[in-house]
Design a protein around this motif. Sequence first.
Motif, mmCIF file in Angstrom:
data_model
loop_
_atom_site.group_PDB
_atom_site.id
_atom_site.type_symbol
_atom_site.label_atom_id
_atom_site.label_comp_id
_atom_site.label_asym_id
_atom_site.label_seq_id
_atom_site.Cartn_x
_atom_site.Cartn_y
_atom_site.Cartn_z
ATOM 1 N N THR A 130 37.478 33.144 43.263
ATOM 2 C CA THR A 130 37.508 34.531 42.789
ATOM 3 C C THR A 130 37.532 34.651 41.269
ATOM 4 O O THR A 130 37.219 35.709 40.730
ATOM 5 N N GLY A 131 37.883 33.590 40.583
ATOM 6 C CA GLY A 131 37.944 33.636 39.123
ATOM 7 C C GLY A 131 36.682 33.167 38.433
ATOM 8 O O GLY A 131 36.571 33.282 37.213
ATOM 9 N N HIS A 132 35.742 32.645 39.175
ATOM 10 C CA HIS A 132 34.495 32.163 38.577
ATOM 11 C C HIS A 132 33.540 33.312 38.272
ATOM 12 O O HIS A 132 33.563 34.340 38.930
ATOM 13 N N ARG A 188 34.123 37.207 38.329
ATOM 14 C CA ARG A 188 34.268 37.958 39.579
ATOM 15 C C ARG A 188 35.484 38.878 39.571
ATOM 16 O O ARG A 188 35.501 39.895 40.255
ATOM 17 N N ALA A 189 36.513 38.527 38.798
ATOM 18 C CA ALA A 189 37.726 39.339 38.770
ATOM 19 C C ALA A 189 37.425 40.786 38.370
ATOM 20 O O ALA A 189 38.028 41.721 38.898
ATOM 21 N N ILE A 190 36.473 40.976 37.471
ATOM 22 C CA ILE A 190 36.123 42.327 37.022
ATOM 23 C C ILE A 190 35.595 43.149 38.199
ATOM 24 O O ILE A 190 36.024 44.277 38.424
ATOM 25 N N TRP A 222 46.481 41.022 34.135
ATOM 26 C CA TRP A 222 46.717 39.786 33.388
ATOM 27 C C TRP A 222 46.217 38.545 34.124
ATOM 28 O O TRP A 222 46.206 37.451 33.580
ATOM 29 N N ASN A 223 45.769 38.683 35.365
ATOM 30 C CA ASN A 223 45.368 37.535 36.172
ATOM 31 C C ASN A 223 43.863 37.546 36.409
ATOM 32 O O ASN A 223 43.333 38.451 37.034
ATOM 33 N N ASN A 224 43.162 36.527 35.939
ATOM 34 C CA ASN A 224 41.716 36.449 36.133
ATOM 35 C C ASN A 224 41.337 35.651 37.370
ATOM 36 O O ASN A 224 40.169 35.303 37.547
#
Length: 110
Positions: free
Chosen positions: A9-11, A14-16, A95-97
């Motif tokens: 999910t952080g690649h 994708r977090a955005i 705050w969490n990517n």
Amino acid sequence: MALHSVAGTGHENRAIGIRKWCKEGMNVILARESDNKFDSNAVAIHIPVKMLFGLIKTSFQIGYLKAAAAEKIAKRLDSKEKYIATVTRVYCPDWNNWPEVTIDVIFTKK
């Protein structure tokens, strides 16, 4: 009911998209990636997205099934079994990517 944590999910930022579009209860699309260079059993997870006031309908990849789950589910997808998959949990503070997303996958009768 089979709950699965979504990997990756952080690649690729994708977090955005997860923060913007991914909501608990929404349906997800499981997409086989048999030509994936890291895992021939890869199953990508997409959410449907509407843009420009709903005029454009597309999908956004939120990640992948983890390898152990993908190995089992890939075979079922390859045999064209029908399924219902939904987002059951989204945890994505600013705050969490690396958002935490959980989905439920239920295979239905053919």
